[in-house]
Design a protein around this motif. Structure first.
Motif, PDB file in Angstrom:
ATOM      1  N   GLY A 267       0.787  -1.230   0.000  1.00 41.89           N
ATOM      2  CA  GLY A 267       0.000   0.000   0.000  1.00 41.89           C
ATOM      3  C   GLY A 267       0.816   1.274   0.000  1.00 41.89           C
ATOM      4  N   PHE A 268       2.063   1.211   0.456  1.00 44.54           N
ATOM      5  CA  PHE A 268       2.885   2.424   0.464  1.00 44.54           C
ATOM      6  C   PHE A 268       3.187   2.898  -0.956  1.00 44.54           C
ATOM      7  CE2 PHE A 268       4.073   0.122   4.378  1.00 44.54           C
ATOM      8  CZ  PHE A 268       3.575   1.041   5.292  1.00 44.54           C
ATOM      9  N   PHE A 269       3.566   1.971  -1.833  1.00 48.52           N
ATOM     10  CA  PHE A 269       3.880   2.318  -3.221  1.00 48.52           C
ATOM     11  C   PHE A 269       2.645   2.283  -4.111  1.00 48.52           C
ATOM     12  CE2 PHE A 269       8.623   0.815  -3.149  1.00 48.52           C
ATOM     13  CZ  PHE A 269       8.900   1.778  -2.199  1.00 48.52           C
ATOM     14  N   HIS A 270       1.626   1.535  -3.708  1.00 47.29           N
ATOM     15  CA  HIS A 270       0.396   1.333  -4.469  1.00 47.29           C
ATOM     16  C   HIS A 270       0.690   0.944  -5.931  1.00 47.29           C
ATOM     17  CE1 HIS A 270      -3.940   1.446  -4.811  1.00 47.29           C
ATOM     18  NE2 HIS A 270      -3.784   1.968  -6.017  1.00 47.29           N
ATOM     19  N   PRO A 271       1.180  -0.269  -6.137  1.00 47.85           N
ATOM     20  CA  PRO A 271       1.430  -0.750  -7.498  1.00 47.85           C
ATOM     21  C   PRO A 271       0.140  -1.100  -8.216  1.00 47.85           C
ATOM     22  CG  PRO A 271       1.810  -2.508  -5.937  1.00 47.85           C
ATOM     23  CD  PRO A 271       1.492  -1.278  -5.116  1.00 47.85           C
ATOM     24  N   ARG A 272       0.273  -1.470  -9.466  1.00 47.75           N
ATOM     25  CA  ARG A 272      -0.877  -1.685 -10.344  1.00 47.75           C
ATOM     26  C   ARG A 272      -1.857  -2.733  -9.807  1.00 47.75           C
ATOM     27  NH1 ARG A 272      -4.770  -0.071 -13.650  1.00 47.75           N
ATOM     28  NH2 ARG A 272      -5.115  -1.391 -15.467  1.00 47.75           N
ATOM     29  N   LEU A 273      -1.369  -3.826  -9.237  1.00 45.25           N
ATOM     30  CA  LEU A 273      -2.255  -4.891  -8.786  1.00 45.25           C
ATOM     31  C   LEU A 273      -3.185  -4.455  -7.660  1.00 45.25           C
ATOM     32  CD1 LEU A 273       0.033  -8.069  -8.847  1.00 45.25           C
ATOM     33  CD2 LEU A 273      -1.901  -7.547 -10.342  1.00 45.25           C
ATOM     34  N   PHE A 274      -2.904  -3.318  -7.035  1.00 46.28           N
ATOM     35  CA  PHE A 274      -3.746  -2.868  -5.929  1.00 46.28           C
ATOM     36  C   PHE A 274      -4.727  -1.768  -6.338  1.00 46.28           C
ATOM     37  CE2 PHE A 274      -0.731  -5.430  -3.812  1.00 46.28           C
ATOM     38  CZ  PHE A 274      -1.377  -5.894  -2.683  1.00 46.28           C
ATOM     39  N   ASP A 275      -4.952  -1.660  -7.640  1.00 51.01           N
ATOM     40  CA  ASP A 275      -5.959  -0.715  -8.136  1.00 51.01           C
ATOM     41  C   ASP A 275      -7.375  -1.276  -8.018  1.00 51.01           C
ATOM     42  OD1 ASP A 275      -4.126   1.183  -8.814  1.00 51.01           O
ATOM     43  OD2 ASP A 275      -4.138   0.767 -10.962  1.00 51.01           O
ATOM     44  N   PHE A 276      -7.507  -2.581  -7.778  1.00 55.66           N
ATOM     45  CA  PHE A 276      -8.789  -3.233  -7.980  1.00 55.66           C
ATOM     46  C   PHE A 276      -9.414  -3.729  -6.682  1.00 55.66           C
ATOM     47  CE2 PHE A 276      -6.043  -4.098 -11.746  1.00 55.66           C
ATOM     48  CZ  PHE A 276      -6.611  -3.130 -12.561  1.00 55.66           C
ATOM     49  N   TYR A 277      -9.576  -2.804  -5.740  1.00 56.10           N
ATOM     50  CA  TYR A 277     -10.222  -3.102  -4.462  1.00 56.10           C
ATOM     51  C   TYR A 277     -11.347  -2.097  -4.227  1.00 56.10           C
ATOM     52  CZ  TYR A 277      -6.380  -6.250  -3.246  1.00 56.10           C
ATOM     53  OH  TYR A 277      -5.476  -7.272  -3.234  1.00 56.10           O
ATOM     54  N   ARG A 278     -12.465  -2.589  -3.743  1.00 58.07           N
ATOM     55  CA  ARG A 278     -13.585  -1.690  -3.454  1.00 58.07           C
ATOM     56  C   ARG A 278     -13.375  -0.913  -2.159  1.00 58.07           C
ATOM     57  NH1 ARG A 278     -19.152  -4.589  -3.316  1.00 58.07           N
ATOM     58  NH2 ARG A 278     -18.017  -5.852  -1.809  1.00 58.07           N
ATOM     59  N   GLY A 279     -12.642  -1.493  -1.216  1.00 55.20           N
ATOM     60  CA  GLY A 279     -12.569  -0.925   0.119  1.00 55.20           C
ATOM     61  C   GLY A 279     -11.629   0.248   0.281  1.00 55.20           C
ATOM     62  N   PHE A 280     -10.746   0.481  -0.665  1.00 61.30           N
ATOM     63  CA  PHE A 280      -9.792   1.572  -0.520  1.00 61.30           C
ATOM     64  C   PHE A 280      -9.239   1.956  -1.888  1.00 61.30           C
ATOM     65  CE2 PHE A 280      -7.267  -2.225  -0.562  1.00 61.30           C
ATOM     66  CZ  PHE A 280      -6.104  -1.891  -1.233  1.00 61.30           C
ATOM     67  N   THR A 281      -8.687   3.134  -1.959  1.00 58.15           N
ATOM     68  CA  THR A 281      -7.961   3.589  -3.140  1.00 58.15           C
ATOM     69  C   THR A 281      -6.624   4.149  -2.666  1.00 58.15           C
ATOM     70  OG1 THR A 281      -8.985   5.773  -3.028  1.00 58.15           O
ATOM     71  CG2 THR A 281     -10.021   4.141  -4.478  1.00 58.15           C
ATOM     72  N   GLY A 282      -5.651   4.148  -3.548  1.00 57.17           N
ATOM     73  CA  GLY A 282      -4.345   4.690  -3.217  1.00 57.17           C
ATOM     74  C   GLY A 282      -3.813   5.530  -4.362  1.00 57.17           C
TER      75      GLY A 282
END
Length: 397
Positions: A267-282
């Motif tokens: 979550g610190f760097f927020h790479p591409r794979l973490f774009d697809f969550y309903r619960g949070f955005t980065g």
């Protein structure tokens, strides 16, 4: 000024390839993670950062305590530089490192290693048998947090520990208590099927509904099982911590009474794979720039390098994302190349030799294995340059 203009202006004096870290984005991501944790401390997963200077920045922020390392040699190095409270998240069979751990009073006090089988205990005892004045070794019990259904025919989650049920955890905790030189101080259960699987990826709504259903059922099952395991192990030994979760599940895992701390790193760097969550955005914080080196055809540019796939099951989602300028994509016949990468799309028409294309890595810390340093950007200026693990001559995996 948009992000591309900021990054181009800040790095105009640099020749790509290079990597950058957007400090305001990093801080915003960290603050959001701490809020999601609801007061429980977050242990920082070093594999998703891989820069000692950046780890120090994060640990100086409110809400973050301790490091989750990925190898024992890494943990020994971090402690030798002054870092404290390091949990090695994966079992180690490095005999030389184990002997160093047992021989060092500071290392033995500050490092906790992972076990999930009596074989680990046997190996550790063998590795440290020749150590004079051996120090007590701190252990953490790894528990399988995967989700099983239909009598075990369906599984979601990573294949980690063989310890899954209450009696298995209690038996191993009892065995550890009987062996001199060991102290069980922690328990960990990582729910990868929740923390590491996005529930809002585009393109297949039916699949995403199935993912959300699986995650909901997995959470219910794990709350009960993890709670019972922790209760049973606490009857055998005093646990200093119970670790769970990851970037994708912070606000869910923190609700469990049995869990005392959350692990997170991506979550610190927020790479591409973490774009697809309903619960949070980065906010994308870590990027790398590659130079345009030629224009082989209308609507096509070629950049230098780019073949930096992420670990995990192979697929298109493991490739870096051409991020800025918008509107670039890979040639399906070539993908991301070892030495050069062709990119196609309308945006290619406006690019010339020497221009930069900015990419996001699919995962977080693996980016740092490709670059010796990170250029820290604040606004439209580079305010510092810090080494990655690789830049300090450290390549642990």
């Amino acid at each position: 000024m948009d992000d591309r203009q900021r990054y181009d202006r800040a790095t105009a004096h640099l020749d790509p390839p290079f990597a950058v870290l957007d400090l305001p984005a990093l801080h915003a991501n960290a603050e959001a993670m701490a809020r999601r944790a609801g007061g429980k401390p977050i242990r920082v997963a070093s594999k998703s950062v891989r820069s000692r200077a950046v780890l120090e920045r994060i640990l100086a922020m409110d809400g973050f305590t301790g490091i989750m390392a990925f190898t024992l040699p890494e943990a020994l190095w971090l402690v030798s530089t002054g870092m404290r409270d390091v949990l090695v998240a994966y079992p180690t069979v490095d005999r030389a490192a184990l002997a160093e751990l047992a021989a060092g009073p500071v290392a033995a006090r500050e490092i906790t290693i992972m076990v999930d089988h009596s074989e680990h205990l046997d190996l550790i005892e063998s590795a440290v048998s020749g150590v004079r004045d051996r120090h007590e070794i701190r252990l953490c019990l790894d528990v399988d947090a995967g989700y099983l259904a239909f009598g075990g025919r369906f599984r979601a989650g990573v294949r980690r520990s063989p310890v899954r049920e209450v009696d298995q955890a209690a038996d191993l905790a009892t065995e550890i208590a009987k062996r001199p030189g060991f102290r069980l101080v922690g328990l960990m259960a990582y729910e990868a099927q929740i923390a590491g699987v996005g529930d809002d990826a585009p393109g297949n709504p039916a699949l995403m509904r199935a993912v959300r259903l699986m995650q909901a059922r997995s959470r219910r099952e794990l709350i009960t099982r993890r709670g019972r395991i922790v209760q049973a192990v606490r009857q055998i030994t005093d646990l200093e911590f119970v670790n769970g979760g990851g970037t994708g599940s912070i606000e869910k895992t923190t609700r469990e009474r049995a869990v005392t701390e959350i692990a997170a790193g991506s979550g610190f760097f927020h790479p591409r794979l973490f774009d697809f969550y309903r619960g949070f955005t980065g906010r994308p914080a870590a990027l790398f720039a590659l130079p345009v080196v030629r224009r082989p055809a209308p609507g096509v540019v070629t950049v230098l390098g780019g073949g930096y796939p992420a670990s995990g099951a192979p697929g298109e989602n493991r490739l870096p994302q051409p991020y800025l300028p918008c509107g670039l994509r890979y040639d399906a016949d070539e993908g991301a190349g070892e030495v050069q990468t062709p990119l196609i799309g309308q945006a290619a028409e406006d690019l010339r030799a020497g221009d930069r294309v900015w990419f996001r890595h699919a995962k977080a810390g693996e980016l740092c294995e490709r670059f010796a340093s990170l250029h820290l950007i604040d606004g439209d200026e580079v305010v510092d340059e810090v080494p990655t693990y690789r830049g300090e001559g450290r390549t642990f995996l």
